[in-house]
Write an enzyme that holds these catalytic residues in place. Structure first.
Site, mmCIF file in Angstrom:
data_model
loop_
_atom_site.group_PDB
_atom_site.id
_atom_site.type_symbol
_atom_site.label_atom_id
_atom_site.label_comp_id
_atom_site.label_asym_id
_atom_site.label_seq_id
_atom_site.Cartn_x
_atom_site.Cartn_y
_atom_site.Cartn_z
ATOM 1 N N SER A 13 0.867 -1.178 0.000
ATOM 2 C CA SER A 13 0.000 0.000 0.000
ATOM 3 C C SER A 13 0.899 1.221 0.000
ATOM 4 O O SER A 13 1.807 1.298 -0.824
ATOM 5 C CB SER A 13 -0.953 -0.046 1.210
ATOM 6 O OG SER A 13 -1.900 1.007 1.142
ATOM 7 N N HIS B 252 -2.853 -1.236 -3.117
ATOM 8 C CA HIS B 252 -4.024 -0.389 -2.906
ATOM 9 C C HIS B 252 -3.909 0.857 -3.779
ATOM 10 O O HIS B 252 -2.921 1.592 -3.699
ATOM 11 C CB HIS B 252 -4.131 0.035 -1.439
ATOM 12 C CG HIS B 252 -4.384 -1.101 -0.511
ATOM 13 N ND1 HIS B 252 -4.111 -1.034 0.840
ATOM 14 C CD2 HIS B 252 -4.878 -2.348 -0.727
ATOM 15 C CE1 HIS B 252 -4.437 -2.179 1.412
ATOM 16 N NE2 HIS B 252 -4.899 -2.992 0.480
ATOM 17 N N ASP C 232 -4.192 -4.687 6.188
ATOM 18 C CA ASP C 232 -4.555 -5.633 5.138
ATOM 19 C C ASP C 232 -3.343 -6.514 4.839
ATOM 20 O O ASP C 232 -2.230 -6.017 4.688
ATOM 21 C CB ASP C 232 -4.990 -4.874 3.881
ATOM 22 C CG ASP C 232 -5.567 -5.781 2.808
ATOM 23 O OD1 ASP C 232 -5.999 -6.898 3.137
ATOM 24 O OD2 ASP C 232 -5.598 -5.354 1.644
#
EC number: 3.1.1.61
Length: 201
Positions: free
Chosen positions: A18, A45, A142
């Site tokens: 991310s 992401h 995540d």
């Protein structure tokens, strides 16, 4: 921990990233040699509602083929797949068939679609002990549960050394989950991954 022999038997590599992860991938992916054997499946992401520019960005930097897959594409050796923006990317392997990619518009997981956890969990089911998961820089958790799924299936998981990550929350969460076998610098990951090459006939 994988040794050199174990590295040569990896069936696939899955990577989650991310915030700060593109810089980490810019370190890892261009260093993979043309003879690199496993497929590499990546979730980064990206902002919802915008196309991902990552496949085009890395296609000019890497010797391996870079793909943004379509649903039901068969997973090819030595190919890098980026999850399309707005879709979960999963691995399917049913009935002894070769693993393929499934794309889903199911609701976001941990506020993310694509989700690292979704990719990791499905790949753990498909590849089991032949899977290597890598958790890179990111600003949320995540990937932690997905990394645990990889470990529970017999695979291995690395995390980027949090002290080298611009956003350390993602690797820290995977480490706290007890899912990480090794915490490595990007240089160490690159060196280890270079062992995953196709054997000469």
């Amino acid at each position: 921990m994988f040794d050199t022999i174990g590295m040569q038997h990896i069936g696939a590599v899955v990577i989650g990233a991310s915030a700060g992860g593109v810089d980490a991938l810019s370190h890892l992916l261009p260093a993979l040699p043309k003879a690199f054997a496993p497929p590499v499946l990546i979730v980064v992401h990206v902002r919802q509602g915008q196309p991902s520019l990552l496949p085009a960005l890395f296609a000019t930097r890497c010797v391996l083929p870079i793909e943004e897959p379509f649903d039901k594409d068969e997973i090819a050796h030595g190919t890098v797949y980026f999850a399309p923006a707005g879709y979960h990317m999963l691995v399917e392997a049913e009935g002894g068939e070769a693993p393929s990619i499934a794309l889903s518009v199911d609701p976001p997981v941990r506020f993310s679609r694509p989700s690292v956890d979704v990719l990791f969990e499905s790949a753990a089911h498909a590849y089991g002990e032949r899977l290597l998961g890598i958790v890179l820089s990111g600003a949320n958790d995540d990937g932690a549960r997905g990394a645990r799924a990889i470990r529970d299936a017999g695979g291995a998981c690395w995390a980027q050394d949090p002290t080298t990550a611009p956003s350390p929350a993602m690797p820290l969460a995977a480490i706290a989950e007890g899912a990480v076998h090794e915490v490595l610098t990007l240089d160490a990951m690159t060196m280890r991954l270079s062992q995953c090459i196709r054997r000469q006939p």
